[in-house]
Design a protein around this motif. Sequence first.
Motif, mmCIF file in Angstrom:
data_model
loop_
_atom_site.group_PDB
_atom_site.id
_atom_site.type_symbol
_atom_site.label_atom_id
_atom_site.label_comp_id
_atom_site.label_asym_id
_atom_site.label_seq_id
_atom_site.Cartn_x
_atom_site.Cartn_y
_atom_site.Cartn_z
ATOM 1 N N ASN A 494 0.173 -18.622 -5.388
ATOM 2 C CA ASN A 494 1.617 -18.422 -5.252
ATOM 3 C C ASN A 494 2.151 -18.988 -3.950
ATOM 4 O O ASN A 494 1.486 -18.932 -2.908
ATOM 5 C CB ASN A 494 1.952 -16.934 -5.320
ATOM 6 C CG ASN A 494 1.709 -16.350 -6.695
ATOM 7 O OD1 ASN A 494 1.750 -17.073 -7.683
ATOM 8 N ND2 ASN A 494 1.454 -15.056 -6.762
ATOM 9 N N HIS A 495 3.362 -19.528 -4.037
ATOM 10 C CA HIS A 495 4.055 -20.030 -2.849
ATOM 11 C C HIS A 495 5.515 -19.617 -2.969
ATOM 12 O O HIS A 495 6.119 -19.734 -4.030
ATOM 13 C CB HIS A 495 3.945 -21.562 -2.754
ATOM 14 C CG HIS A 495 4.454 -22.127 -1.467
ATOM 15 N ND1 HIS A 495 5.797 -22.303 -1.236
ATOM 16 C CD2 HIS A 495 3.808 -22.545 -0.353
ATOM 17 C CE1 HIS A 495 5.948 -22.825 -0.019
ATOM 18 N NE2 HIS A 495 4.767 -22.980 0.524
ATOM 19 N N ARG A 496 6.095 -19.150 -1.872
ATOM 20 C CA ARG A 496 7.425 -18.534 -1.931
ATOM 21 C C ARG A 496 8.525 -19.493 -2.377
ATOM 22 O O ARG A 496 9.514 -19.077 -2.944
ATOM 23 C CB ARG A 496 7.806 -17.919 -0.585
ATOM 24 C CG ARG A 496 7.933 -18.888 0.563
ATOM 25 C CD ARG A 496 8.687 -18.214 1.718
ATOM 26 N NE ARG A 496 8.000 -17.008 2.177
ATOM 27 C CZ ARG A 496 7.134 -16.984 3.175
ATOM 28 N NH1 ARG A 496 6.817 -18.095 3.796
ATOM 29 N NH2 ARG A 496 6.566 -15.870 3.546
ATOM 30 N N SER A 497 8.376 -20.800 -2.128
ATOM 31 C CA SER A 497 9.451 -21.715 -2.515
ATOM 32 C C SER A 497 9.020 -22.738 -3.548
ATOM 33 O O SER A 497 9.831 -23.181 -4.360
ATOM 34 C CB SER A 497 10.006 -22.437 -1.281
ATOM 35 O OG SER A 497 9.008 -23.230 -0.662
ATOM 36 N N ARG A 498 7.755 -23.161 -3.521
ATOM 37 C CA ARG A 498 7.309 -24.197 -4.465
ATOM 38 C C ARG A 498 6.841 -23.630 -5.796
ATOM 39 O O ARG A 498 6.525 -24.377 -6.700
ATOM 40 C CB ARG A 498 6.171 -25.023 -3.853
ATOM 41 C CG ARG A 498 6.569 -25.799 -2.610
ATOM 42 C CD ARG A 498 5.429 -26.697 -2.165
ATOM 43 N NE ARG A 498 5.748 -27.332 -0.902
ATOM 44 C CZ ARG A 498 5.401 -26.860 0.279
ATOM 45 N NH1 ARG A 498 4.711 -25.738 0.354
ATOM 46 N NH2 ARG A 498 5.730 -27.481 1.389
ATOM 47 N N GLY A 499 6.778 -22.296 -5.883
ATOM 48 C CA GLY A 499 6.245 -21.696 -7.090
ATOM 49 C C GLY A 499 4.745 -21.535 -6.962
ATOM 50 O O GLY A 499 4.223 -20.424 -6.955
ATOM 51 N N GLU A 500 4.046 -22.648 -6.843
ATOM 52 C CA GLU A 500 2.605 -22.640 -6.621
ATOM 53 C C GLU A 500 2.234 -23.741 -5.654
ATOM 54 O O GLU A 500 2.987 -24.717 -5.478
ATOM 55 C CB GLU A 500 1.849 -22.855 -7.943
ATOM 56 C CG GLU A 500 1.915 -21.707 -8.918
ATOM 57 C CD GLU A 500 1.119 -21.999 -10.175
ATOM 58 O OE1 GLU A 500 1.382 -23.029 -10.827
ATOM 59 O OE2 GLU A 500 0.212 -21.220 -10.496
ATOM 60 N N THR A 501 1.082 -23.604 -5.042
ATOM 61 C CA THR A 501 0.512 -24.676 -4.247
ATOM 62 C C THR A 501 -0.970 -24.768 -4.598
ATOM 63 O O THR A 501 -1.543 -23.838 -5.177
ATOM 64 C CB THR A 501 0.714 -24.422 -2.735
ATOM 65 O OG1 THR A 501 0.412 -25.616 -2.019
ATOM 66 C CG2 THR A 501 -0.166 -23.290 -2.228
ATOM 67 N N VAL A 502 -1.583 -25.884 -4.287
ATOM 68 C CA VAL A 502 -2.974 -26.132 -4.690
ATOM 69 C C VAL A 502 -3.933 -25.652 -3.611
ATOM 70 O O VAL A 502 -3.773 -25.981 -2.432
ATOM 71 C CB VAL A 502 -3.203 -27.638 -4.949
ATOM 72 C CG1 VAL A 502 -4.652 -27.885 -5.353
ATOM 73 C CG2 VAL A 502 -2.254 -28.134 -6.023
ATOM 74 N N LYS A 503 -4.907 -24.880 -4.028
ATOM 75 C CA LYS A 503 -5.977 -24.461 -3.116
ATOM 76 C C LYS A 503 -7.312 -24.963 -3.645
ATOM 77 O O LYS A 503 -7.591 -24.871 -4.848
ATOM 78 C CB LYS A 503 -6.032 -22.945 -2.965
ATOM 79 C CG LYS A 503 -7.181 -22.492 -2.057
ATOM 80 C CD LYS A 503 -7.105 -21.041 -1.678
ATOM 81 C CE LYS A 503 -8.243 -20.688 -0.730
ATOM 82 N NZ LYS A 503 -8.181 -19.288 -0.270
ATOM 83 N N ALA A 504 -8.115 -25.489 -2.753
ATOM 84 C CA ALA A 504 -9.443 -25.993 -3.118
ATOM 85 C C ALA A 504 -10.520 -25.125 -2.482
ATOM 86 O O ALA A 504 -10.447 -24.805 -1.283
ATOM 87 C CB ALA A 504 -9.604 -27.438 -2.668
#
Length: 604
Positions: A494-504
């Motif tokens: 989850n990301h507050r503005s982008r909706g989601e972000t990528v985690k590796a």
Amino acid sequence: MRDLEQGGGFPWFSSYDKGVPHEIVLPEGGLGTILDNAAASYGQRDAVVFQNNRISYSQLKILAETVAASLRKRGVQPGDRVSIMLPNLPQTFIAFWGVMKAGAIAVMTNPLYMESELTHQIKDSGARHLITLDIFWPKIAALRESLGLEVCYVTRVRDGLRFPLSWLQPFSARRQGTWVSVPFDGRTVVAWKDLFATSERLSVEVTDAAKTIALLQYTGGTTGVAKGAMLTHANLLANLTQLMAIVQQPPEKEHVFLALLPLFHVFGLTITLLLPARMAARVVPMPRYVPADMLEAFKKYKFTAFIGAPSVYISLLQQKNLAQYDLHHIVFCISGSAPMPVEWLKKFEEVTGTPITEGFGLTEASPVTHANPVFGRQKPGSIGVPVPSTVARIVDTEDGDKVLGPNEIGELVVKGPQVMAGYWQRPQETARTVRDGWLYTGDIAYMDEEGYFYIVDRKKDLIIVGGYNVYPREIDEVLHSHPKIREAVTVGVNHRSRGETVKAYIVPEEGVTLTVPEVVAFCRQKLASFKVPRLIEFRDELPKSMVGKVLRRILRDEELQKNTTERDEEGLQDVPSVSESGPEDGGKAQDSSVPSAQPSEKAE
């Protein structure tokens, strides 16, 4: 729809705004009739305004038909695919309508694509002609032979300007080091201005809109390699008619649209290129989102229609000088790509007096299938109700046929005239995705008693970063190609503005030293910037099933427990943003006059 209604009714009809029909009447002809009608009825209205340049609807029609005639002279026949690889510029509007007038198929191409992505799309579509911007020429030049392109039409920023800015822009580009020398030869590499060196005009009539493809819009669907969704003239006209039905704006009213969503994206194309033409509205293209510039644009142009991703709305509301600007001229706002937090929905309405309408769409549906009532009851967190002539239901995720009742969670499927004709040259995947006319979205959702739908999860592991589809498998393969990485897996957090972000999550080879910057630099060489992991965590091992399959679900659950939304800003092995304006701009403005565009809604 009537036969389906007899089988149980549609609870969402009672939530429609007054005057919104249950069904639409499909217009005849092709997309080109939209431009023709706008030019005939409101020819003197501005169609596109960009800096010191204004193009009326009458002029836009002439320019488009001239481009169509020039494309035909250079070998483009009806049904041929033409790639349009441009940011939001006046040339993008002219190019798209020119391709439509030529009877060809537009292939909207993301300029941010890396070599493998670009090669796949061009070769898969069979496009032999490409229209692009000079700053992207080095990328195209390196791939010309492998792409199989016959003719490249190259425009410059100055082509979208009038004197004196058109004269000054090349000097500015040279001073900033962004000027690109292009080897124009008039045959295989053609200057944009050469397309207008003719008095001839062409407008191909579309006689069977339901079977004539207008657009090949590439998407991975819910998983896998990118596929070209075949959107016919009838598909796109249907979606436009549905949108016109729910916004209920008379043609006499002059609207002004902000074109911030990238036009190479199906949502941006439909909402900020096609819909304004249907309304004979003025469009102000903005190639890059800069909050200060956008506020000044609001002040100058008095936008009545504002369409963007949640990240744009939130960023705008966070500007310290927001109170200095009057935004009450906005008539309707549409948000997509991710749910908008309730507090921001309330704040935006307090500031502007206009509620944000949240909806849902996907490439395969041209793209809009759902929307909250524009002027009626909106439910925060909901994607709203099906648009006119669209039926939606929730089915069991296992068999795909059993229809579930209110508040039961299953897969969202939709049916309507905006649903694609299928995937380009992929009959088997088409058969899996569209069954008996029902489009299986791959999204897990439920419907409440009043017919409002809610997305709760995704059937596959798709990650949506600011509106762009990101497929973990693609990133995993890139990471696994690094010689120092033994195992790797990516998930969306989850990301507050982008909706989601990528985690590796990465397991290095034993005895090696591996750093975050090293991984990021490697990914940036092989992936579009919005796909590069923003969060990286090194581990000794990854959670796996008994058969050795990495369990992404466990990793996602761990992130939920860690409250990742807050920690993302604190930077636990957080990769710095590529630039101030987010991961979409590729780390640098290729040309100060034409920065990259922002993304849009859920589908690619």
